[in-house]
Design a protein around this motif. Structure first.
Motif, PDB file in Angstrom:
ATOM      1  N   ALA A  99     -37.483 -34.429  15.601  1.00  0.00           N
ATOM      2  CA  ALA A  99     -38.544 -35.183  14.934  1.00  0.00           C
ATOM      3  C   ALA A  99     -38.184 -36.652  14.711  1.00  0.00           C
ATOM      4  CB  ALA A  99     -38.908 -34.509  13.614  1.00  0.00           C
ATOM      5  N   PRO A 100     -36.984 -37.002  14.197  1.00  0.00           N
ATOM      6  CA  PRO A 100     -36.681 -38.429  13.990  1.00  0.00           C
ATOM      7  C   PRO A 100     -36.689 -39.226  15.290  1.00  0.00           C
ATOM      8  CG  PRO A 100     -35.146 -37.049  12.767  1.00  0.00           C
ATOM      9  CD  PRO A 100     -35.899 -36.140  13.677  1.00  0.00           C
ATOM     10  N   GLN A 101     -36.151 -38.644  16.348  1.00  0.00           N
ATOM     11  CA  GLN A 101     -36.124 -39.347  17.629  1.00  0.00           C
ATOM     12  C   GLN A 101     -37.537 -39.521  18.196  1.00  0.00           C
ATOM     13  OE1 GLN A 101     -34.062 -36.820  16.774  1.00  0.00           O
ATOM     14  NE2 GLN A 101     -32.149 -37.981  16.641  1.00  0.00           N
ATOM     15  N   GLU A 106     -39.246 -42.277  16.162  1.00  0.00           N
ATOM     16  CA  GLU A 106     -38.657 -43.590  16.445  1.00  0.00           C
ATOM     17  C   GLU A 106     -39.105 -44.116  17.794  1.00  0.00           C
ATOM     18  OE1 GLU A 106     -34.274 -45.790  16.740  1.00  0.00           O
ATOM     19  OE2 GLU A 106     -34.424 -43.712  16.036  1.00  0.00           O
ATOM     20  N   VAL A 107     -39.107 -43.245  18.806  1.00  0.00           N
ATOM     21  CA  VAL A 107     -39.510 -43.677  20.148  1.00  0.00           C
ATOM     22  C   VAL A 107     -40.986 -44.047  20.183  1.00  0.00           C
ATOM     23  CG1 VAL A 107     -39.845 -42.900  22.529  1.00  0.00           C
ATOM     24  CG2 VAL A 107     -37.696 -42.402  21.349  1.00  0.00           C
ATOM     25  N   PHE A 139     -44.001 -50.786  11.414  1.00  0.00           N
ATOM     26  CA  PHE A 139     -43.525 -49.424  11.180  1.00  0.00           C
ATOM     27  C   PHE A 139     -42.001 -49.453  11.205  1.00  0.00           C
ATOM     28  CE2 PHE A 139     -42.858 -44.929  11.766  1.00  0.00           C
ATOM     29  CZ  PHE A 139     -43.982 -44.322  11.219  1.00  0.00           C
ATOM     30  N   ASP A 140     -41.367 -49.367  10.036  1.00  0.00           N
ATOM     31  CA  ASP A 140     -39.925 -49.592   9.934  1.00  0.00           C
ATOM     32  C   ASP A 140     -39.149 -48.276   9.881  1.00  0.00           C
ATOM     33  OD1 ASP A 140     -40.206 -48.579   7.328  1.00  0.00           O
ATOM     34  OD2 ASP A 140     -40.431 -50.583   6.461  1.00  0.00           O
ATOM     35  N   PRO A 141     -37.791 -48.330   9.854  1.00  0.00           N
ATOM     36  CA  PRO A 141     -36.984 -47.094   9.827  1.00  0.00           C
ATOM     37  C   PRO A 141     -37.283 -46.190   8.641  1.00  0.00           C
ATOM     38  CG  PRO A 141     -35.617 -48.965  10.445  1.00  0.00           C
ATOM     39  CD  PRO A 141     -36.951 -49.532  10.060  1.00  0.00           C
ATOM     40  N   ALA A 142     -37.633 -46.763   7.500  1.00  0.00           N
ATOM     41  CA  ALA A 142     -37.981 -45.910   6.350  1.00  0.00           C
ATOM     42  C   ALA A 142     -39.234 -45.090   6.643  1.00  0.00           C
ATOM     43  CB  ALA A 142     -38.186 -46.778   5.112  1.00  0.00           C
ATOM     44  N   ASP A 143     -40.223 -45.706   7.310  1.00  0.00           N
ATOM     45  CA  ASP A 143     -41.417 -44.975   7.703  1.00  0.00           C
ATOM     46  C   ASP A 143     -41.066 -43.870   8.697  1.00  0.00           C
ATOM     47  OD1 ASP A 143     -43.208 -46.511   6.159  1.00  0.00           O
ATOM     48  OD2 ASP A 143     -43.256 -48.066   7.700  1.00  0.00           O
ATOM     49  N   THR A 144     -40.140 -44.164   9.610  1.00  0.00           N
ATOM     50  CA  THR A 144     -39.713 -43.157  10.576  1.00  0.00           C
ATOM     51  C   THR A 144     -39.108 -41.957   9.877  1.00  0.00           C
ATOM     52  OG1 THR A 144     -39.339 -44.766  12.353  1.00  0.00           O
ATOM     53  CG2 THR A 144     -38.122 -42.697  12.484  1.00  0.00           C
ATOM     54  N   SER A 192     -31.299 -39.248  23.644  1.00  0.00           N
ATOM     55  CA  SER A 192     -31.182 -38.037  22.849  1.00  0.00           C
ATOM     56  C   SER A 192     -32.394 -37.127  23.053  1.00  0.00           C
ATOM     57  CB  SER A 192     -31.043 -38.403  21.366  1.00  0.00           C
ATOM     58  OG  SER A 192     -30.986 -37.254  20.563  1.00  0.00           O
ATOM     59  N   LEU A 193     -33.572 -37.723  23.084  1.00  0.00           N
ATOM     60  CA  LEU A 193     -34.786 -36.936  23.285  1.00  0.00           C
ATOM     61  C   LEU A 193     -34.821 -36.334  24.689  1.00  0.00           C
ATOM     62  CD1 LEU A 193     -37.391 -36.040  21.943  1.00  0.00           C
ATOM     63  CD2 LEU A 193     -38.461 -38.161  22.710  1.00  0.00           C
ATOM     64  N   ALA A 194     -34.334 -37.090  25.680  1.00  0.00           N
ATOM     65  CA  ALA A 194     -34.288 -36.569  27.046  1.00  0.00           C
ATOM     66  C   ALA A 194     -33.356 -35.360  27.136  1.00  0.00           C
ATOM     67  CB  ALA A 194     -33.831 -37.666  28.003  1.00  0.00           C
ATOM     68  N   VAL A 195     -32.201 -35.451  26.479  1.00  0.00           N
ATOM     69  CA  VAL A 195     -31.277 -34.310  26.452  1.00  0.00           C
ATOM     70  C   VAL A 195     -31.928 -33.123  25.742  1.00  0.00           C
ATOM     71  CG1 VAL A 195     -29.072 -33.478  25.539  1.00  0.00           C
ATOM     72  CG2 VAL A 195     -29.220 -35.754  26.576  1.00  0.00           C
TER      73      VAL A 195
END
Length: 569
Positions: free
Chosen positions: A386-388, A391-392, A399-404, A530-533
């Motif tokens: 979910a985080p990746q 983020e992607v 939309f910042d890292p806290a929103d992610t 990471s998402l591809a893996v």
């Protein structure tokens, strides 16, 4: 839940329960073996004909295109407005087109008018070359002007009452003025979506499926274009303008084919007008008997969104946006899984109309198993990455890292209810294919809505948006359980325990694959890599665990894949 932006509930190939049953249909892929067939004697899989297969394929392509453009739309809104009071205001206003799409495009209008146009087409064919007699033209002349006036009045009332509507939907907003402005702009969809649904019903009755399937692509293009062009000058109101523009594009997408297939309006002679009026009334009244429980079911289901936004309006700014972004992305596996049931829905309806309950049972059980496998595999990906994913897709601009982080956490909670959403969509179709009104789905959905509301009030204060997402999962899962138990005794004699056991094994494989992804995702710093893996790791663990748990669906699918691979060699 229906999403007007992605077109997930659009069933371009679906046939109303009371329409004439189609002829026997050949198997997908020209008779290919059904990987989910249990091999029961007399349980030959229902088959899809070449025309329906082509229509289903074209519909699927356009549906996916609409979903992709819906994702681009959400990315544009996230980029320019992030998760803020502005994006919250737009999403509150977007409640109007979401509800209008469900009632006027996806279910209500189709169930009311497809049989009416089908009856008119039958009478036109029976009249042959009789000069001056056209029941289709008479039907349009009788119904379209009245519908236009009714919908125009509804849109005008919403525009005038926008402050009251916003106050009802989101009483916790500190400053509702922006939401009121956006609501006034989106209220035009009550008219435009109604005309879109009318055109869609007419075209489907004429066996023209592609223009209705393409309306959501046009809709999202309008929102994207207006947002990109006007966001600097008008802020989030640009997206609301895009909703209005996109809804007009939906009409224009179908208008040329509608004018070609449906005769131009003309004032018919009084005798023929009376015959046309009787034709126009007979089918809609018949359709209304089936439509009433459908509308109540759909409204109850869509009301889950209203409850979520009502509760989230009392939380800090951005809460509604976090819920929206998480929900839209998490539901993508559900959209893909329900395409299976959308394509086979006419087959189930045909079997029910022919009284072949065993054939209907086999088809429904296979649909539930295959749809469950698809949605649970997607659930594992969401749980693990979910985080990746967020983020992607969204982490750029405002939309910042806290929103992610907040959105990813909510999305993982939402994922726990994805199987419930999938089952509700799949199980409701057989209920409405039996040819007679049934109120049980509305009762089940109403019960689930009560669970969502009660759990939401109990959990939101302590857990915030995570509590709202948890309430959603509990409510929709309750509905799915009721539908699963009620289907076998009321409509199709499915083996509820066998289906539950099969889904339980798949759920175990999903949890194992999701846990593996959750543990391995942080090991690769780059989110794209990471998402591809993860797209390789999660399916591998899912299918290996399914084999270990002896899931019949996994075993059958892998056996079929191996056999076709060897045949190809």
């Amino acid at each position: 839940m229906s999403d007007a932006g992605t077109g997930t509930g659009t069933r371009a190939g679906a046939r109303p329960a009371h329409a004439a049953a189609p002829p026997p249909l050949p198997a997908p892929g020209g008779g290919a073996e059904d990987p989910l067939s249990p091999g029961t004697a007399g349980g030959e899989a229902p088959r899809l004909g070449s025309f329906l297969a082509r229509a289903a394929a074209g519909t699927a392509v356009l549906t996916v295109l609409g979903a992709v453009l819906g994702l681009v739309r959400d990315q544009a809104i996230a980029r320019y407005f992030g998760a803020s009071d502005a994006s919250d205001a737009f999403l509150i206003a977007w409640t109007v087109p979401e509800m209008a799409a469900t009632l006027l495009i996806e279910d209500g209008m189709a169930l009311l008018l497809v049989p009416a146009f089908s009856l008119a087409l039958t009478r036109r064919a029976a009249a042959g070359e009789t000069p001056g007699s056209d029941p289709v033209r008479d039907l349009v002349a009788t119904t379209l002007p009245r519908l236009f006036l009714l919908l125009s009045g509804g849109a005008a009332l919403l525009i005038a009452g926008a402050p009251w509507v916003v106050g009802l939907l989101a009483p916790g907003l500190a400053d509702p003025r922006l939401a009121v402005d956006c609501t006034r702009l989106t209220s035009v969809t009550v008219l435009t979506f109604g005309i879109t649904g009318y055109f869609s019903a007419a075209l489907r009755a004429h066996r023209s499926f592609l223009p209705p399937a393409g309306v959501y692509a046009a809709y999202n293009l309008g929102i994207i274009g207006m947002t990109l062009a006007l966001h600097a000058a008008w802020g989030v109101r640009a997206a609301a303008v895009g909703v209005a523009v996109g809804s007009v594009l939906m009409i224009l997408t179908q208008l040329p084919v509608f004018l070609r297939l449906v005769p131009p309006l003309a004032r018919p002679r009084p005798p023929r007008f009376r015959r046309g009026r009787r034709a126009a009334r007979t089918a809609p009244l018949l359709g209304f008997a089936v439509l009433a429980p459908v509308v109540l079911f759909v409204v109850s289901r869509q009301s889950q969104v209203l409850v979520e936004r009502f509760l989230a309006s009392t939380l800090p700014a951005g809460a509604i946006s976090h819920l929206n972004y998480a929900q839209k992305v998490a539901q993508m596996p559900m959209v893909l899984s329900l395409m299976i049931c959308t394509v086979t829905f006419p087959v189930v309806a045909q079997a029910m109309a022919a009284g072949d309950r065993e054939r209907a049972r086999l088809r429904v059980e296979r649909d539930l198993a295959l749809a469950g496998m698809v949605v649970l595999l997607g659930t594992a990906v969401v749980l693990g990455y979910a985080p990746q994913i967020i983020e992607v897709l969204f982490q750029r601009g405002a939309f910042d890292p806290a929103d992610t982080a907040s959105t990813a956490q909510v999305m993982r909670v939402y994922a726990l209810g994805l199987l419930g959403h999938c089952l509700v969509g799949a199980l409701s179709r057989p209920f409405f294919s039996s040819g007679r009104p049934t109120w049980f789905p509305a009762f089940a959905m109403g019960t689930g809505l009560l669970v969502t509301t009660g759990a939401g009030y109990a959990l939101t204060y302590r857990f915030g948006v995570d509590g709202i997402a948890t309430a959603n999962a509990l409510g929709i899962s309750s509905t799915a359980l009721l539908l699963l138990m009620g289907l076998g005794t009321r409509v199709v004699p499915i083996r509820a325990r066998a289906v539950a056991l099969s889904l339980g094994r798949l759920a175990g494989a999903s949890l194992a694959a999701g846990a593996a992804g959750w543990a391995c995702a942080p090991l690769v710093p780059d989110p794209v890599l990471s998402l591809a893996v993860g797209c390789l790791l999660v399916p591998a663990v899912f299918f290996l665990t399914g084999l270990a748990l002896r899931s019949p669906e996994v075993v059958s699918l892998l056996a079929l894949t191996r056999r076709r691979f060897l045949d190809g060699r």
